[in-house]
Every structure is written in C-alpha cells, then in structure tokens.
Design a protein around this motif. Structure first.
Motif, short mmCIF file in Angstrom:
data_model
loop_
_atom_site.label_atom_id
_atom_site.label_comp_id
_atom_site.label_asym_id
_atom_site.label_seq_id
_atom_site.Cartn_x
_atom_site.Cartn_y
_atom_site.Cartn_z
N MET A 177 -62.47 -96.20 38.92
CA MET A 177 -61.08 -96.60 39.13
C MET A 177 -60.59 -96.21 40.53
SD MET A 177 -58.56 -98.05 37.43
CE MET A 177 -56.79 -98.24 37.59
N ILE A 178 -60.93 -95.01 40.95
CA ILE A 178 -60.51 -94.54 42.28
C ILE A 178 -61.18 -95.37 43.36
CG2 ILE A 178 -60.55 -92.59 43.87
CD1 ILE A 178 -58.58 -92.22 41.62
N SER A 179 -62.50 -95.62 43.21
CA SER A 179 -63.23 -96.36 44.23
C SER A 179 -62.73 -97.79 44.36
CB SER A 179 -64.73 -96.37 43.89
OG SER A 179 -65.24 -95.06 43.86
N ALA A 180 -62.35 -98.40 43.24
CA ALA A 180 -61.93 -99.80 43.25
C ALA A 180 -60.50 -99.98 43.76
CB ALA A 180 -62.06 -100.40 41.85
N ASN A 181 -59.71 -98.91 43.77
CA ASN A 181 -58.29 -99.05 44.11
C ASN A 181 -57.83 -98.01 45.12
OD1 ASN A 181 -57.25 -101.15 41.93
ND2 ASN A 181 -58.59 -99.71 40.87
N THR A 182 -58.69 -97.71 46.09
CA THR A 182 -58.35 -96.66 47.05
C THR A 182 -57.11 -97.02 47.86
OG1 THR A 182 -60.70 -96.06 47.23
CG2 THR A 182 -59.23 -95.29 48.97
N GLN A 183 -57.00 -98.27 48.28
CA GLN A 183 -55.84 -98.66 49.09
C GLN A 183 -54.54 -98.58 48.30
OE1 GLN A 183 -56.63 -102.51 50.77
NE2 GLN A 183 -58.04 -101.70 52.32
N GLN A 184 -54.57 -99.04 47.04
CA GLN A 184 -53.36 -98.96 46.21
C GLN A 184 -52.98 -97.51 45.95
OE1 GLN A 184 -55.99 -100.87 45.82
NE2 GLN A 184 -55.54 -102.78 44.74
N LEU A 185 -53.98 -96.66 45.75
CA LEU A 185 -53.69 -95.25 45.51
C LEU A 185 -53.10 -94.59 46.75
CD1 LEU A 185 -53.81 -92.87 43.60
CD2 LEU A 185 -56.17 -92.47 44.28
N ALA A 186 -53.58 -95.01 47.92
CA ALA A 186 -53.02 -94.48 49.16
C ALA A 186 -51.53 -94.81 49.26
CB ALA A 186 -53.77 -95.05 50.37
N GLY A 187 -51.17 -96.03 48.87
CA GLY A 187 -49.76 -96.40 48.90
C GLY A 187 -48.93 -95.63 47.90
N ALA A 188 -49.50 -95.42 46.69
CA ALA A 188 -48.76 -94.70 45.66
C ALA A 188 -48.52 -93.24 46.04
CB ALA A 188 -49.52 -94.77 44.33
N LEU A 189 -49.49 -92.64 46.75
CA LEU A 189 -49.37 -91.24 47.14
C LEU A 189 -48.69 -91.08 48.50
CD1 LEU A 189 -52.90 -89.93 46.07
CD2 LEU A 189 -50.73 -89.53 44.90
N GLY A 190 -48.50 -92.19 49.21
CA GLY A 190 -47.88 -92.11 50.53
C GLY A 190 -48.76 -91.47 51.57
N VAL A 191 -50.07 -91.76 51.53
CA VAL A 191 -51.00 -91.18 52.49
C VAL A 191 -51.75 -92.31 53.20
CG1 VAL A 191 -51.29 -89.06 51.18
CG2 VAL A 191 -52.83 -90.98 50.74
N SER A 192 -52.47 -91.95 54.24
CA SER A 192 -53.24 -92.93 55.00
C SER A 192 -54.54 -93.26 54.26
CB SER A 192 -53.56 -92.39 56.39
OG SER A 192 -54.45 -91.29 56.29
N ILE A 193 -55.21 -94.31 54.74
CA ILE A 193 -56.48 -94.70 54.14
C ILE A 193 -57.52 -93.59 54.31
CG2 ILE A 193 -58.42 -96.31 54.34
CD1 ILE A 193 -56.08 -97.47 52.90
N VAL A 194 -57.50 -92.92 55.45
CA VAL A 194 -58.46 -91.82 55.68
C VAL A 194 -58.23 -90.69 54.68
CG1 VAL A 194 -59.23 -90.06 57.33
CG2 VAL A 194 -58.76 -92.40 58.12
N GLU A 195 -56.97 -90.34 54.46
CA GLU A 195 -56.67 -89.28 53.49
C GLU A 195 -57.05 -89.71 52.08
OE1 GLU A 195 -52.83 -86.88 55.21
OE2 GLU A 195 -52.53 -89.01 54.72
N ALA A 196 -56.79 -90.97 51.73
CA ALA A 196 -57.15 -91.46 50.40
C ALA A 196 -58.66 -91.50 50.21
CB ALA A 196 -56.55 -92.85 50.18
N ALA A 197 -59.41 -91.69 51.30
CA ALA A 197 -60.87 -91.74 51.19
C ALA A 197 -61.47 -90.41 50.75
CB ALA A 197 -61.47 -92.15 52.54
#
Length: 563
Positions: A59-79
């Motif tokens: 779930m995390i791997s498939a939706n990293t960009q959406q999770l970054a938006g939900a947490l208010g972080v950058s793509i690098v931080e979400a990675a």
C-alpha cells in the motif's frame, strides 16, 4: 489427528507422531496427517496471514505520492517510508528463526500478530510524519514474522508427498499483494484518506489474530540456540543493512553525488558489515555460516536471486514509471494490474505443481527467457503506448517472476539439506536479504539509468530541432494555435508554443530512456537464461554419465581418448 494432542508436552506429543510427521528442523512445526477439513482451514489461514503481512508495504509503495500529500512532506521524505520498512524487514530473519527454535511457535505467533494489531491501532492516532516512520519500521519487523507464519500454515495444508508445494505457494502468495493493492487502494484513500487504509490493515490483522488463535499450528521442538554474540552480530549487521538500504532507496532521488550523507552512509555500511562478517567468520557457532555461504553454488544462487529482482524492476519501477510519464492515471492501470495479478497467481501455481527437484535449472532458465522476451517487447514503446499495449509483455514478466521463485528457493534448500540443516538460518538470511536488497538495487538502477539516458536523449533531440527546419516551424505554429482564442499577442503565443514543444521533447526523451532501460534488462535476462540453460544441460549430462554401468563408462572414456 486430534487437536487436543497439540496441548501435550513435546516429549509426549512427539511419541504420537509417525516418522514422516515429525518436524525436519527445530522451530518448524510437526506435520501430522490432517483431515481434509483441517487442510482447507490451514490453507485459508495461511493465505490470510500472508496477505496481512504484505498489504502494508504494498500500500505504501503504490501510493507514495498520495501519502506525501496527506502528511505534508516532500517526495524525498515520503520515500523514506518504504525504505524504513525494508530496513527492518530485511534484518529480522536473522533472529526470527532462532526465536522460533528457542521459544516455540505459539509465543512467536502471539507476539508478532498482537504487535501488528497494535501497529494498526497506532495508525489512527499518530498521523505525523515522524510517527508514521516509526510505525512503518515496526510494521517491517512484524511483516517478516507474518510471512514466515503464513508459509508454515500453508505447508500444513498439503500431505507429506506434496509439502514443498505449500512452501512454494507461500512464497509466491506474498507477490500477489502489490498488484492486488493497486486495484483497490485508490478507493480506500478516496474514502477517508489514509484512515481507510489503516482500518483495512487493522481489520486484516484482527482477522489473522482470531484465525491463528482458533487453529493453532502443531507444536515444535524447542532448543536453547541463542548466544550472546548473536546479538552483537545482529546489531552490526542490522545497522549496516539499514544504512545500505537508505543509500539504495534514496540515492537516485537526492542524486548520488549531490548529497554528502549518501557517501558517509555507504562508508558506515561497509564498516559495519565488514565488522559483522569478521566476527562471524571467527566464531565456532556463527549466526551466519560464511564458509558455507562462500560455496560456488550458494554464490550463484544469491546472484540469481538479486539479479532476478533487479531485472524485474522493469515491471515494478520501469513500466509504471513509463505510464506515469505518459500521463496515465492509477485508475487507467487497473486492467494492467488485473492481468499481472492473474499471471502471478498462475505462475505460482504452475511452479508449485510442476516442481522437479532434479531439474531446478530448467524452470529458472524458462523464467529468465520469458523476462527477456517481455522486456524486449516493452523496449519498443512510443509516446502513444498505453496499458493495453503492455498486457502481453507484463503478463510474461509477472508469470516468470512467480515461476522463478519456487525453483530458486528449492536450490537453496537442497544445498541446506546436503550440507547440514544448521545452515538453514544462513540460507534464509541470504534469501530474504537478496529479495529485499535486490528490489532496492533494481529500482535504483532503473531510476538512475532512466535519468542519465533522459538527459542524453533530451540534449540530442534539442540539438536536432532548429527554427530553420520548416517542419519544426509548422509544428510550433500548430502548438501556438492552441492559444489563439486566449492570447492575442503573437509573441506570447509563440512563447507558449515553445513551452509545449519542449514538454513534448522531454516526454519523448523519457520514453527513449525507458526503452534503453528495458533493452538493457532484456539483455541481462537473456544472458542469465543462457547461463542456466548451459547448467541444466551440463547437470543432465553429468547425471547420465553417473547412471551408466561402469563398463559402459570405461568404454566411452576409451573411445573418447582414442578420438
């Protein structure tokens, strides 16, 4: 076999077992002859537990960009979220096998299933970035345990003659999580952002907990196997693997030569892993048997596992990345991932029911051949390529990945049984780390090569496009004409047309870069296919020579010498 016998002390319980029902190794459950009803129940619980262990990571791997938006972080931080999961997951097998051997399966199941439930509950109350990182780290530990537990349940579902099928199906079932999650994860996120996912994950963990408590695994033998130095090795090894995972997972995003911490982390990983290996090499009872691992067969197996995971990144990172660059949304990929899901399930089942321990190189060669063909087909993508054009090639890759895993696993198990069951922990460490690190290495290679080749193709395309070319001028006029009704200034229209033209050049450069990556992966798979085909025929020839009567063999040798 009555379930009431499971409550007996081990010394009494083992006396009720037939020779083929006794566990092969300490820490593994006994395998009594269950009735059909119990076999079906064990199979259902095994699949449920396996799905529970893999659903969070997928779930995390498939939706990293959406999770970054939900947490208010950058793509690098979400990675960092999937990387942290892999960090803890890759290291836990070092301790899990010995934990089962010393404390038993029941405590093993209770601790990690309850831990997974607690993780699911925490997801509702701790929604900050830092707390999410911690939760995913613990989820990686629990997932490693649940994957092992699911396999043990599936083994119980098969009679003695077919127990290896349960092992292969258990390993293959974990690969179903990623394509399955991509079919419904978007709806879960849309319902209530990430609370829908947390509720789903918590529900699965509660179902698994109830099922495991309702139908226990048969008992296993307990031995005192832990040594104080095991924990020193684990600390060094885990820290080194964690740093290496961070480098592989984040290097292509922050870029390898731009972030100083990448270099320091790599140095730290080398130092820590070297210290762990030196410590293990000089121990009388090592946690990892380096002398056995240094054998040519085990080295070839480890390279095959890592190599396959690298090549398969063509599917997990390459094909998805290509579709994203072409503007294809997650909903438009449902058909593709449905095909991948079906192909993965088919590959797992066919691998399990056609497994031949005497001919393990043959299915591996077939799998690599299919990957080579599938990647070669993908290497002809254009800007007009859509998911429907990838159905056949991606189905071939998904089938091959599932078809490969059973024979590769059995090659290692055969080596373990031939040279001592005490090497089981070492083999499981190799297999688990090969799977985890291979995936990270593959994504890093695909991402890095695509970036480098995209810059090359973009520069080549830009140099070939000049305003002195009538076709370029005509194309620029067409693109500028799109703004004719909203922009009256010709200069502004021309500028906007140039922006659109540059976007098309960049998109074309990305497609060409992905084609280069796919072609390279096809070449790697083709070389692997040839290598395993050669080994298959060589082993068959050796087996035929060994089966000849001595007189025939001597005569053949004499003829060969004369010739």
């Amino acid at each position: 076999m009555s379930r009431q016998n499971f409550t007996l002390p081990w010394d009494q319980y083992v006396e009720t077992l037939k020779p083929h029902e006794r566990p092969m190794l300490p820490g593994s459950p006994a395998t009594p002859d269950h009735t059909l009803r119990y076999r079906l129940a064990y199979a259902a619980i095994g699949l449920l537990v396996t799905a529970t262990g893999g659903i969070g990571s997928a779930m995390i791997s498939a939706n990293t960009q959406q999770l970054a938006g939900a947490l208010g972080v950058s793509i690098v931080e979400a990675a960092w979220l999937p990387v942290v999961f892999v960090m803890t997951n890759a290291c836990m097998n070092l301790l899990l096998i010995k934990f089962r051997q010393q404390y038993g399966l029941r405590l093993f199941a209770q601790i990690f299933l309850i831990a997974y439930v607690v993780i699911g509950v925490f997801g509702f109350f701790f929604e900050t970035y830092a707390s999410t990182l911690i939760v995913r780290g613990f989820a990686g530990m629990a997932s490693a345990a649940l994957s092992s537990l699911g396999i043990l349940y599936l083994i119980q579902a098969f009679p003695a003659a077919h127990r290896l099928k349960g092992l292969v199906i258990g390993i293959g079932a974990s690969a179903l999580a990623i394509p399955a999650v991509r079919l419904f994860s978007g709806q879960l996120v849309e319902i209530s952002e990430w609370r829908g996912f947390h509720a789903f994950e918590l529900g699965l963990s509660l179902l698994s907990l109830a099922a495991v408590f309702a139908l226990r695994l048969p008992p296993s033998e307990k031995l005192k196997v832990f040594d104080r130095l095991d924990f020193v090795t684990f600390a060094l090894f885990a820290a080194g693997i964690a740093l290496l995972c961070a480098v592989l997972g984040l290097g292509r995003l922050v870029w390898w030569t731009e972030a100083a911490w990448i270099g320091w982390a790599l140095v730290g990983a080398i130092v820590l892993l070297t210290a762990a290996l030196i410590l293990e090499y000089n121990r009388n009872t090592p946690l990892i048997n380096l002398k056995w691992m240094a054998g040519p067969d085990i080295i070839r197996l480890a390279l095959a596992i890592v190599g396959l995971r690298i090549v398969l990144s063509e599917q997990t990172a390459g094909a998805v990345g290509l579709m994203t660059q072409l503007g294809v949304g997650p909903d438009q990929l449902h058909g593709l991932f449905a095909i991948i899901l079906i192909a993965t399930a088919a590959g797992t089942l066919i691998s399990a029911f056609t497994l031949n321990v005497a001919k393990l190189n043959k299915p591996i060669a077939i799998a690599l051949g299919l990957i080579a063909v599938g990647a070669f087909l993908d290497a002809h993508a254009t800007v007009l390529t859509r998911p429907a054009q990838l159905y056949i090639s991606q189905a071939m890759l998904a089938f091959a990945a599932a078809f490969f895993i059973g024979p590769a696993l059995m090659q290692g198990i055969v080596q373990v049984l031939q040279k001592g069951a005490q090497n089981l922990v070492s083999f499981i460490v190799i297999f688990g780390i090969g799977q985890n690190l291979g995936g990270l290495i593959g994504s890093a290679i695909v991402g890095t090569l695509e970036t480098v080749r995209e810059k090359y193709h973009a520069s080549q395309l830009s140099e070939s496009i000049t305003l002195g070319d009538p076709l370029v001028v005509q194309r620029l006029q067409q693109l500028s004409g799109a703004y004719g009704r909203v922009l009256t200034d010709p200069a502004l229209r021309t500028a906007e047309g140039q922006v659109l033209l540059q976007q098309q050049i960049t998109q074309q450069a990305h497609v060409l870069a992905y084609n280069d990556v796919f072609l390279l992966m096809a070449g790697f798979a083709a070389v692997g296919c040839l290598w395993f085909t050669f080994n298959h025929f060589r082993s068959q020839r050796t087996a035929r020579r060994a089966a000849r009567p001595p007189e025939t063999a001597d005569a053949a040798s004499a003829v060969a010498a004369v010739e």
